[in-house]
Enzyme design. Structure first.
Site, mmCIF file in Angstrom:
data_model
loop_
_atom_site.group_PDB
_atom_site.id
_atom_site.type_symbol
_atom_site.label_atom_id
_atom_site.label_comp_id
_atom_site.label_asym_id
_atom_site.label_seq_id
_atom_site.Cartn_x
_atom_site.Cartn_y
_atom_site.Cartn_z
ATOM 1 N N PHE A 248 0.819 -1.226 0.000
ATOM 2 C CA PHE A 248 0.000 0.000 0.000
ATOM 3 C C PHE A 248 0.849 1.272 0.000
ATOM 4 O O PHE A 248 0.360 2.351 0.319
ATOM 5 C CB PHE A 248 -0.961 0.033 1.197
ATOM 6 C CG PHE A 248 -1.650 -1.271 1.447
ATOM 7 C CD1 PHE A 248 -2.550 -1.768 0.517
ATOM 8 C CD2 PHE A 248 -1.386 -2.011 2.577
ATOM 9 C CE1 PHE A 248 -3.184 -2.984 0.721
ATOM 10 C CE2 PHE A 248 -2.014 -3.233 2.793
ATOM 11 C CZ PHE A 248 -2.914 -3.726 1.869
ATOM 12 N N ARG A 608 -8.984 1.688 -20.542
ATOM 13 C CA ARG A 608 -9.131 0.281 -20.871
ATOM 14 C C ARG A 608 -8.821 -0.582 -19.643
ATOM 15 O O ARG A 608 -7.871 -0.307 -18.906
ATOM 16 C CB ARG A 608 -8.136 -0.022 -21.977
ATOM 17 C CG ARG A 608 -8.248 -1.374 -22.605
ATOM 18 C CD ARG A 608 -7.153 -1.447 -23.664
ATOM 19 N NE ARG A 608 -7.298 -2.607 -24.505
ATOM 20 C CZ ARG A 608 -6.303 -3.060 -25.266
ATOM 21 N NH1 ARG A 608 -5.145 -2.431 -25.272
ATOM 22 N NH2 ARG A 608 -6.483 -4.116 -26.020
ATOM 23 N N GLU A 685 -5.304 2.862 -6.873
ATOM 24 C CA GLU A 685 -5.521 3.738 -5.727
ATOM 25 C C GLU A 685 -6.910 4.357 -5.662
ATOM 26 O O GLU A 685 -7.426 4.642 -4.574
ATOM 27 C CB GLU A 685 -4.439 4.829 -5.725
ATOM 28 C CG GLU A 685 -3.112 4.201 -5.347
ATOM 29 C CD GLU A 685 -1.896 5.045 -5.687
ATOM 30 O OE1 GLU A 685 -1.368 5.661 -4.778
ATOM 31 O OE2 GLU A 685 -1.478 5.060 -6.854
HETATM 32 MO MO1 MOS Z 1 1.292 3.796 -3.835
HETATM 33 S S1 MOS Z 1 0.953 4.941 -2.140
HETATM 34 O O1 MOS Z 1 2.183 4.910 -4.841
HETATM 35 O O2 MOS Z 1 2.210 2.476 -3.338
#
Ligand code: MOS
Length: 723
Positions: A248, A608, A685
C-alpha cells in the site's frame, strides 16, 4: 500447420498466474529466502523517547545471552558514508535518519541497537536485555502543538509542482457574495499501512557483492539507496523481491531494516535476516499523516459552485518535510471560477510519514466530498445532481482538456446499480427491517493517470515459449498477470506459453511500483519489447509466417528484444485523471449508534481494463481500506510522548470479513487514446478515494448527525448533535 489467431487475452478476466504459487506456499517472500550457511537473526531495539540523546547503553547482558553473535549500537556500528540520495519516493526536503551512526534520537521507535543471534528467539530475548538510558529533550509531541508551527512545503516541493498556496481568482470575495455557503472542519487520524507481511530483509555479502532479499515496491531504488549509504557502485548490489505480501506504499522507501541487515552482515561476515515486528512497523516505517482540513464552499441558488476555499495541514517529522498533494483535487474536480487552497506541514517529533494508497487524494477528497454533501443539504439539492451540475470537461487549474472524463457516466451507472432513486432525501426517514436507521451517501473519486519511463525485455525461446522481464513489483494488483496478458496478446502466443518475471535488479529497469502507474508505464514497454522480438523472429524465419509458436523452433536459438519506452507529449496537452463515483448504504442502530455498511457500489472510468477480475479485486480491496478509514482505523498517538499506542492488529482495527457487506465495482466504457499506447489509466488507488466520505454522508442521511472526525466511532455519533 494451420495458424489460428488466439482469442484476445487483454480484457479477459484471467485468474492470477502466480495464484497457485501463493496458495501452495511456494511463493518466496523476503524473510523466507535462504542465503546459505551461517545465517544470523537480527532483533531491533528501539527508542522509547521522542526526542533527545542516548546517555548510556548497556549491552553486557545481551552479549552474554545464549546464541548471541554480536550487538551493534551507535558506539560500535561501522560508520557509513551516507552519500546524498533522493529517490522519487523520498520526501523532497530533509535527510533520512542515519541508522546507528550517532546518539541522536528523533522519534519513538527509532532503532538504537541490533542484536544478532543464532535463532530469532535468542535474538529477541537478548534484545530485551539491552538497557538504554536517555537524555530526553523537549520536542513537539502533540499534533495540536505541531499545527501552531506549521510551514508551507519547502522549495524542492515547489519545483515538483506542490505549492503551499494555490488557486485562481478571488475565493474570499466570491465566498462573501455567494447566496449559499457552508464551512466546516474535518479531522483525520494517522493511518498505518499494515500489510500482513512485515518488513523484512535478508542480506548477504559474497565475493564483494551485496545481495538483499527485501520486501519492496522498487528494487532499483533499494539498490540506489544502499549504494549511497555504503558508498558502493550499484553494480555490486543486487536486490531481489519477487513477491510482496501487501504494501500500500509502505514498500516505496527502504526502511532501517535494510541498512541494519546489510551493515550487520558485513560486520559479522555472515548472512543476516532482520524482520520487523508488527509493533516496530508503527515506529520504523511510514504512514499516512494525521491531518486537519477546513473547507468553505459557495454556490449560487442553482447549485453552481462560485467559490472553493480548502485548507489542510498534515504532520511530518522534524528531520524530513514530507508533503503530499492533498488539495489539488479541489482545484480541478469541479468547475469553479474562484478557488483558493492553502497547505501546510506540521513538524513533530515523530518518524517521517510516507505515501499510503491514494496519498493526498484520499485525505483531501474526503474533506471536499463531505463538504459537497453539506452544500447539497444547504441548497436542498440532491447530492448527485450537485456534482453533475458542476461537471466540467476542462481542468480549470491548468486550462487543459481532460484526456477523458466519465464522472457523469460513473454517477449514472453507480446510482442505477445502487438504487439511489429509492432514497428519501429527508435525514432519518428510512429504516430497515430490523428498525435500524438507513442512510445513502455518495462521493466522487479521482486519481491522476500518470506514466513513467520503463524498460522490458522479451526473450523468445526455441520451444515456442517466451520469458518477458522487468524489475517491477507486484504488491497485489496483479502485475504478473496483466503483463503476461499484454505479452501473450502481442506475441500471439497462448497465455500458458508466456512467463513474466519481475522483482530483481538484474532485470531491465521498471519504474517504482506505485502511483497507479505500473500498467500505464510498463505495459507499453512490454508491448513494444514483445512486438520487436516477434518482428525480429518473423524476419529471421523469412517466409511470411504469422505463427510464432511454429517459427521459433525453426529458428532454433533465442530471439531477444529490450525496449525502453517513455511518456510523450500527451501529458502536456491533456489533463489525465481517472474518475469515479462511490455510493454507500449505512445502517445505524438508533440506540447504540453502531454503524454498519451493508453495501458499497462504485463506478469508475479508468480507460481500458486489461483484466476485469484483478481490476475488480483492486477496487473492492481499496473500498475495504476506505471502510477501515471510515469506521475503524486510526493510529492513536499519545500527545504527551508521541508514542503510537495501538501498535498491534488487536488494537489498530482494520476491517475484518464480518465488517464488510456487498462491494461492487463497475467500469464504465471509456476509451482514452491520449494517455498511453494501451489506453489504461490505472486503478490501484482510486478505489480508496471517496469511500469514507460516502459513508460519512450516508451516516448524516441516516441520523442527521454530521460526524467530521474519523473514524466514525459510536461515541462520535452519540456526541454529534442532530442538524
Ligand atoms: Mo502507492 S501509495 O504509490 O504504493
Amino acid at each position: 500447420m494451420t495458424s489460428t489467431a488466439p482469442a484476445p487475452v487483454v480484457g479477459r478476466p484471467v485468474s492470477r498466474v502466480e495464484g497457485p504459487l501463493k496458495v501452495t506456499g511456494a511463493a518466496t517472500y523476503a524473510a523466507e529466502f535462504d542465503p546459505g550457511p551461517g545465517l544470523c537473526h537480527g532483533a531491533v531495539v528501539t527508542s522509547t523517547i521522542a526526542n533527545g540523546r542516548i546517555a548510556a547503553i548497556d549491552t553486557a547482558a545481551a552479549e552474554t545471552a545464549a546464541g548471541v553473535v554480536a550487538v551493534l549500537t551507535h558506539r560500535n556500528a561501522p560508520r557509513l558514508p551516507y552519500h546524498e540520495h533522493k529517490g522519487l519516493t523520498d520526501p523532497a526536503e530533509g535527510e533520512r535518519i542515519h541508522v546507528l551512526q550517532d546518539d541522536r534520537v528523533r522519534h519513538q521507535g527509532q532503532p538504537v541497537a541490533l542484536v544478532l543471534a543464532a535463532t530469532p528467539e535468542e535474538a529477541a530475548y537478548a534484545a530485551s536485555l539491552v538497557r538504554v538510558d536517555y537524555r530526553p529533550e523537549s520536542g513537539v509531541t502533540a499534533f495540536s502543538d505541531a499545527v501552531t508551527h506549521a510551514v508551507p512545503p519547502g522549495p524542492r516541493y515547489r519545483s515538483r509542482g506542490l505549492e503551499g498556496d494555490a488557486g485562481r481568482g478571488d475565493a474570499d470575495t466570491a465566498l462573501g457574495a455567494a447566496p449559499v455557503r457552508i464551512a466546516a472542519e474535518y479531522d483525520m487520524p494517522r493511518y498505518n499501512h499494515n500489510p500482513i507481511e512485515p518488513h523484512a530483509t535478508v542480506a548477504r555479502w559474497q565475493d564483494g557483492v551485496l545481495t538483499l532479499w527485501d520486501k519492496t515496491q522498487w528494487v532499483d531504488n533499494v539498490r540506489a539507496e544502499m549504494a549511497a549509504v555504503f558508498g558502493l557502485p550499484p553494480e555490486r548490489i543486487r536486490v531481489v523481491s519477487p513477491f510482496v505480501g501487501g504494501a500500500f506504499g509502505s514498500g516505496l522507501r527502504p526502511w532501517a531494516n535494510v541498512t541494519l541487515a546489510a551493515m550487520a552482515s558485513r560486520h559479522v561476515g555472515r548472512p543476516v535476516k532482520v524482520v520487523l515486528t508488527r509493533r516496530q512497523t508503527f515506529g520504523i516505517t511510514g504512514y499516512r499523516p494525521r491531518s486537519a482540513h477546513r473547507v468553505a464552499l459557495g454556490a449560487d441558488r442553482d447549485g453552481r459552485l462560485v467559490a472553493i476555499r480548502h485548507e489542510g495541514i498534515s504532520e511530518t517529522s522534524t528531520y524530513e518535510g514530507y508533503a503530499e498533494e492533498q488539495l489539488g483535487t479541489s482545484e480541478y474536480l469541479y468547475a469553479c471560477r474562484d478557488v483558493a487552497t492553502r497547505y501546510r506541514i506540521a513538524p513533530r517529533s515523530v518518524q517521517t510519514p510516507n505515501d499510503m494508497r491514494g496519498p493526498g487524494k484520499v485525505t483531501g477528497v474526503h474533506a471536499l466530498e463531505c463538504a459537497m454533501d453539506e452544500l447539497a443539504v444547504a441548497l436542498g439539492m440532491d447530492p448527485v445532481e450537485l456534482r453533475l451540475r458542476n461537471d466540467t470537461i476542462v481542468d480549470q487549474s491548468t486550462g487543459l482538456p481532460f484526456s477523458s472524463r466519465s464522472l457523469r457516466e460513473c454517477y449514472q451507472a453507480a446510482a442505477e446499480r445502487f438504487g439511489w432513486g429509492r432514497r428519501n432525501p429527508e435525514p432519518g426517514s428510512m429504516r430497515d427491517a430490523q428498525g435500524r436507521l438507513v442512510g445513502y451517501g455518495c462521493a466522487s473519486a479521482t486519481w491522476p493517470a500518470m506514466r513513467q519511463a520503463a524498460t522490458a525485455r522479451a526473450r523468445l525461446l526455441p520451444d515456442g515459449t517466451a520469458v518477458v522481464s522487468s524489475s517491477s513489483s507486484d504488491m497485489g494488483p496483479g502485475t504478473y498477470t496483466s503483463m503476461t496478458q499484454v505479452a501473450a496478446e502481442t506475441l500471439g502466443l497462448p497465455l500458458e506459453s508466456v512467463r513474466f518475471e519481475l522483482g530483481d535488479t538484474r532485470m531491465p529497469v521498471a519504474p517504482v511500483h506505485g502511483g497507479s502507474w505500473t500498467m500505464a508505464s510498463l505495459g507499453p514497454a512490454v508491448q513494444a519489447a514483445c512486438a520487436q522480438a516477434r518482428d525480429r523472429a518473423f524476419a529471421m524465419a523469412g517466409r511470411g509466417d504469422v505463427d510464432l509458436a511454429a517459427v521459433l523452433p525453426r529458428i532454433g536459438e533465442p530471439v531477444e528484444a529490450t525496449v525502453h519506452t517513455e511518456p510523450g507529449e500527451e501529458l502536456r496537452r491533456y489533463s489525465t485523471h481517472s474518475f469515479g463515483a462511490v455510493f454507500a448504504e449505512v445502517a445505524v442502530d438508533p440506540e447504540l449508534c453502531t454503524v454498519r455498511v451493508p453495501r458499497v457500489v462504485g463506478a469508475y472510468g479508468v480507460g481500458r481494463v486489461v483484466n476485469p477480475k484483478t481490476a475488480h479485486s483492486q477496487i473492492t480491496g481499496g473500498m475495504v481500506m476506505g471502510l477501515g478509514m471510515a469506521l475503524t482505523e486510526g493510529t492513536e498517538v499519545d500527545p504527551r510522548t508521541a508514542r503510537p499506542v495501538n501498535s498491534s492488529l488487536a488494537d489498530y482495527l482494520v476491517p475484518v470479513n464480518a465488517d464488510i457487506g456487498e462491494l461492487d465495482a463497475i467500469f464504465v466504457d471509456e476509451s482514452d487514446p491520449h494517455v498511453n499506447p494501451l489506453g489504461v489509466k490505472g486503478l490501484g488507488e482510486i478505489g480508496t478515494v471517496g469511500v469514507a466520505a460516502a459513508v460519512c454522508n450516508a451516516v448524516f442521511h441516516a441520523t442527521g448527525r454530521r460526524v467530521r472526525e474519523l473514524p466514525i466511532t459510536v461515541e462520535r455519533v452519540l456526541n454529534t448533535p442532530v442538524g
